[in-house]
Each structure stands twice: as C-alpha cells, then as structure tokens.
Design a protein around this motif. Structure first.
Motif, PDB file in Angstrom:
ATOM      1  N   UNK A  48       8.658   1.301  12.554  1.00 15.91           N
ATOM      2  CA  UNK A  48       7.990   2.455  11.924  1.00 15.91           C
ATOM      3  C   UNK A  48       7.651   2.194  10.452  1.00 15.91           C
ATOM      4  N   UNK A  49       7.348   0.966  10.133  1.00 14.24           N
ATOM      5  CA  UNK A  49       6.953   0.572   8.775  1.00 14.24           C
ATOM      6  C   UNK A  49       5.461   0.814   8.630  1.00 14.24           C
ATOM      7  N   UNK A  50       5.062   1.582   7.629  1.00 18.50           N
ATOM      8  CA  UNK A  50       3.653   1.861   7.384  1.00 18.50           C
ATOM      9  C   UNK A  50       3.333   1.558   5.934  1.00 18.50           C
ATOM     10  N   UNK A  51       2.303   0.724   5.712  1.00 19.34           N
ATOM     11  CA  UNK A  51       1.932   0.300   4.371  1.00 19.34           C
ATOM     12  C   UNK A  51       0.423   0.455   4.216  1.00 19.34           C
ATOM     13  N   UNK A  52       0.015   1.124   3.138  1.00 20.95           N
ATOM     14  CA  UNK A  52      -1.405   1.285   2.839  1.00 20.95           C
ATOM     15  C   UNK A  52      -1.722   0.558   1.540  1.00 20.95           C
ATOM     16  N   UNK A  53      -2.854  -0.121   1.541  1.00 22.55           N
ATOM     17  CA  UNK A  53      -3.262  -0.835   0.332  1.00 22.55           C
ATOM     18  C   UNK A  53      -3.969   0.112  -0.621  1.00 22.55           C
ATOM     19  N   UNK A  54      -4.091  -0.328  -1.844  1.00 15.03           N
ATOM     20  CA  UNK A  54      -4.794   0.420  -2.877  1.00 15.03           C
ATOM     21  C   UNK A  54      -6.286   0.459  -2.527  1.00 15.03           C
ATOM     22  N   UNK A  55      -6.929   1.610  -2.696  1.00 13.16           N
ATOM     23  CA  UNK A  55      -8.340   1.735  -2.336  1.00 13.16           C
ATOM     24  C   UNK A  55      -9.241   0.843  -3.184  1.00 13.16           C
ATOM     25  N   UNK A  56      -8.791   0.444  -4.368  1.00 13.73           N
ATOM     26  CA  UNK A  56      -9.616  -0.388  -5.232  1.00 13.73           C
ATOM     27  C   UNK A  56      -9.458  -1.881  -4.916  1.00 13.73           C
ATOM     28  N   UNK A  57      -8.317  -2.249  -4.354  1.00 20.28           N
ATOM     29  CA  UNK A  57      -8.102  -3.639  -3.927  1.00 20.28           C
ATOM     30  C   UNK A  57      -7.518  -3.619  -2.519  1.00 20.28           C
ATOM     31  N   UNK A  58      -8.360  -3.388  -1.514  1.00 13.83           N
ATOM     32  CA  UNK A  58      -7.832  -3.255  -0.151  1.00 13.83           C
ATOM     33  C   UNK A  58      -7.311  -4.552   0.441  1.00 13.83           C
ATOM     34  N   UNK A  59      -7.836  -5.701  -0.025  1.00 15.59           N
ATOM     35  CA  UNK A  59      -7.361  -6.973   0.501  1.00 15.59           C
ATOM     36  C   UNK A  59      -6.053  -7.334  -0.183  1.00 15.59           C
ATOM     37  N   UNK A  60      -5.031  -7.536   0.622  1.00 12.95           N
ATOM     38  CA  UNK A  60      -3.719  -7.846   0.064  1.00 12.95           C
ATOM     39  C   UNK A  60      -2.997  -8.823   0.980  1.00 12.95           C
ATOM     40  N   UNK A  61      -2.032  -9.470   0.402  1.00 12.09           N
ATOM     41  CA  UNK A  61      -1.190 -10.415   1.114  1.00 12.09           C
ATOM     42  C   UNK A  61       0.189  -9.760   1.234  1.00 12.09           C
ATOM     43  N   UNK A  62       0.564  -9.381   2.444  1.00  9.34           N
ATOM     44  CA  UNK A  62       1.867  -8.768   2.701  1.00  9.34           C
ATOM     45  C   UNK A  62       2.775  -9.829   3.296  1.00  9.34           C
TER      46      UNK A  62
END
Length: 189
Positions: free
Chosen positions: A70-84
């Motif tokens: 149940x882990x939910x992570x949203x990226x920042x709208x200004x930098x949607x591409x991210x390395x998790x």
C-alpha cells in the motif's frame, strides 16, 4: 494520464542480491550490458508516480507486515520524471504454526531514495528500482499457546495485584480521613 498495472511473480536467487526495475523504453543487450532505449520518451512528460499494493519475497505468515504494501508515491508536478530507489534487506524466515506446519519465507526492511530528474540529466533513467540484498541470518518464529493452568495462574496474579492496590488505596484514604477527623476534633475542643 496513461498508466500501467503490473502484476506478477519473479523467481529470485535467494543467496545473492539483485534488482528489479520498472523503466520506460525497450531493452536490449549490448557488449554484455543491459541497456534501455528511452529516446522515444520525453523526461518532461514521463511521470514515475506509482502505487504498490502488495510486494513480498515469499508467502505471508500470520501477522507478517510487508513495508512496501500500500505504498503510494506521487512526483512533483513540475518535475514528474524521477528516480525512485528502494533498498530492501531480505531475511530468510521459518514460521512454524502450532500444528507443526512450517512456512519458509522471507521478511524484509526497506529504505528509500528519490531523485528528481531534468531533461539535461542523461545519466539516469526515470523509473522505480528495487535493489535487494539477502542478510546472512535466518529468523525462526514458532507459534505456541499457553495451557489453561497457565491462564488461571495469570488470572490469579492479576486479581491478586488488583486487590493489593485496592487495599493500599483504601488504607491511604482511611488514614487521611482519620487525620482530618482528628484535626477537626482538636478545633472543636
């Protein structure tokens, strides 16, 4: 607004570490290296927000907690591409039920890291990476129950403690009332 739903099982070698990664593009091998072709994707629009409903390294036993469930992570709208990046430390576990059945599974703990990517960052690929490492230990958990006689002893201990505390409170209240009455008698004389 498009997205993917992934569901599956992967057989892993439990003696060595490794990684599972979810990244865009096509994969191929070149010079014995695993390579991703992501030229069709624009970093500015590729969103790596994700939700993990269930993730385990084996079967569950009663009361087991998987940290990525149940882990939910949203990226920042200004930098949607991210390395998790999730770093999982996996521990081999044997759970013995009260009937003698043994469940051989694994528990794990997780630390996480996030790095926002920009169009100029070409050294990293946006995505979700899970690196796992097996610990050199094994945990054994055994289900057990207490006898009815043990339950009766615990019940008697609780009742005895309750009566002892009630007796102490009664003694304090009684002696306080006695002192107050003596003071009032002294004032009336």
């Amino acid at each position: 607004k498009d997205g993917c739903q992934l569901k599956g099982y992967i057989t892993l070698n439990d003696k060595i570490g490794g990684n599972i990664h979810f990244v865009p593009g096509k994969t191929f091998t070149y010079a014995h290296k695993h390579i991703h072709d992501i030229h069709a994707f624009d970093y500015g629009v590729f969103n790596t927000s994700h939700q993990i409903n269930y993730f385990s390294y084996g079967d569950n036993y009663p009361g087991m907690i998987n940290p990525l469930d149940f882990k939910e992570v949203c990226t920042d709208q200004f930098t949607p591409a991210a390395l998790f990046i999730y770093y999982a430390k996996v521990v081999s576990t044997d759970y013995e039920k009260i009937n003698g059945e043994i469940i051989s599974t694994n528990q794990y703990s997780v630390t996480q890291h996030l790095r926002n990517l920009t169009n100029t960052d070409t050294s990293s690929i946006p995505g979700v990476y899970i690196y796992h490492e097996t610990a050199p230990i094994k945990v054994s958990i055994k289900e057990s129950s207490e006898t009815f006689f043990h339950f009766i002893i615990q019940l008697c201990a609780i009742l005895g403690g309750t009566f002892t505390v009630a007796g102490m409170v009664d003694r304090i209240v009684y002696s306080t009332i006695q002192k107050i009455e003596k003071k009032q008698m002294g004032k009336l004389s």
